[in-house]
Motif scaffolding. Sequence first.
Motif: not given
Lengths: 371, 325
Positions: A68, A70, A97, A274-275
């Motif tokens: 991911f 973020h 994040r 969001h990502s």
Amino acid sequence: MPSAKKKSTAKKAQAPANAEPATDFTGTPVNAKLTPDDKRGLYRTILGIRRFEERSLQAYNQGKIGGFLHLYIGQEAVAAGVVSLMEENDHIITAYRDHGHALAVGMSMNECMAEMFGKHTGCSKGKGGSMHFFAPDKNYWGGHGIVAGQTPLGAGLAFALKYKGLKGCCICFLGDGAVNQGSFMETLNLVSLWGIPVVFVIENNGYSMGTSLARSSAEANLAHRADGFDIEWDVCEGHDVFEVREYANRAMTRAREEMKPFLLEIRTYRYRGHSVADANHEKYRTKEEIEEYKKNKDPINVLKAQLLADGSLSEDEAGKINLEVKAEADAAAKFAEQSPVAPRSEIQTDVYWEVDNDPSNSLKGTYFFND
Amino acid sequence: MPLITYREAIKQALAEEIEHDENVCIMGEEVAQYNGAYKVTEGLWDKYGDKRVIDTPISEAAFSGLAIGASCLGIRPVVEMMFMSFSYVAIDQLFNNASFCRYMSGGLMNVPIVVRGPANGGTNVGATHSHTPENMVANHPGLKVVCPSNAYDVKGLMKTAIRDNDPVFVMENTLLYGEKWEVPEEEYLIELGVANILREGNDLTIVAHGRCAMSALKAADILEAQHGISVELVDLRSIRPLDENTILESVKKTGRALLVEENKPFCGVDAQISHLIQLKAFDYLDAPVHRVSAIDAPQIYAKALEDWQIPNEERIIAGALKCLA
């Protein structure tokens, strides 16, 4: 500012006496003492985070970064502003994040980029990834992947300060989605009950992943939840680093001086999904909404205009800083690219402190169960 | 040597470690003013005060996580779970944060906490309060877990756990709290990862942990007296780290193994030990490895049935006879 009704018991922090509703925070005491160098430093931090993340996005799209990603783009003034107020005994912890906070505390672009590339030279040797940056030597305790999972840890860091009689606070960042996790609400009760100097900073970017605040929280004024736990709270905007510093300073000072928790909601905005995997972010918000924020509230543009106006930055200097941080981000990507992956033997190190610190091989029993 | 209860032995360990290190504190539900739901911490709040013995609200996730965060800055919290079953409310904190923070930080952090409390059935309280999650804990690299079967062991292991720089779970047992054993007055520690041979023998190895080791000890006496079977009993003490050598040496000597635990059988601790024995002592085995575990269903409330569901002497003897058949 929230305009919703408040109970008479509400513990909204009081603004300084006789203060007009402020929009310009550059002259408040905590900001007036900043030198031109300090201000250019804030600009460099905010711009550095932006350029770093743009470079990491490029690397992600090239398949160099997995998992991911973020991105913090749009929110940079929050981390930069709050971290700029940290004193010797202040600690910081955040969620996934986490790149902006990491760079703001002084972690290098090299170690952060290399971590995302999964390389041995990464801050966690490639064992944590994008969501799990740590730098205890800079009082930075991560980088945590589970929503709100870091909130009791933040309380614990602050508990330790109180236990040891140290004057300081822990700043624990969380997103607007995290306020709906049970662990956060349990923690609010605990820190108020015990008088723990933690400042919870809700970075409210309006969306918990792809679900808007209106569709996820019954009470849209998130800071009001503090009232249920007898905790003082306040709300400010996150695009102006001077406003962030003003409100965060009040919260942190109070936590340090009075050994009490504080809940600060900072309204901000993320430009990306969001990502990066969240390619559909235009499904839950409009292009216009994003463009509107970029146009009027971009933290870099806002700060640059302020610094140009007060003479602490020139266009030339701004351009130079931009080139420098961009070069630093490019160099970090190159460093990450060229760094080695950790050897396979590293898979089973950093699991147990006692094993890692047992050079004489005196530990008894089997710790790892491989055939 | 004084004869003291398992409960008193834990209390002595906690008090000694509070005296030994100013960073040791105890927190949990009812541990202070109420003196402990099972009176394990009785008198400690009176003696050491609010700073060292701390009542928490019923918020396992919050106070477990708080303990982890505090340990980052050198505090050594001993967290009491009134029942280890309640740790399930704090799974994210214990099984993500306590276990993995060190790893995910590339070794920059460590989490020196102890999580202790009763993890047992047999008390007629139904499925939600009868968990034995030592297998779950052991399945998370980064965590350690011990299951002391007697007062001497629980004191020595508790003190070691508190001084250990990694997160350690100490699985206690409410049915042992009132039982007495000889415990020396002078200070001692018991290393993690060292099993204890409770009884030597030649015909059959029984491997057990926690209260099951005590049940197996009684069963072994009966097997000797009534069936002429000489049992060697290995009390694991520590699940992770695991004393593989002691298990293997015993099995190589006797050629037969019965594994006894209160866990449910599927993926229980003994599933791992059974694998170990077949892998590393295959040529020494004269019979298949047998297991006596909790009967594979949620813990039943009815006392008479629960006493049969968890391993008892009768079931252990039956299992042993299968190994010798």
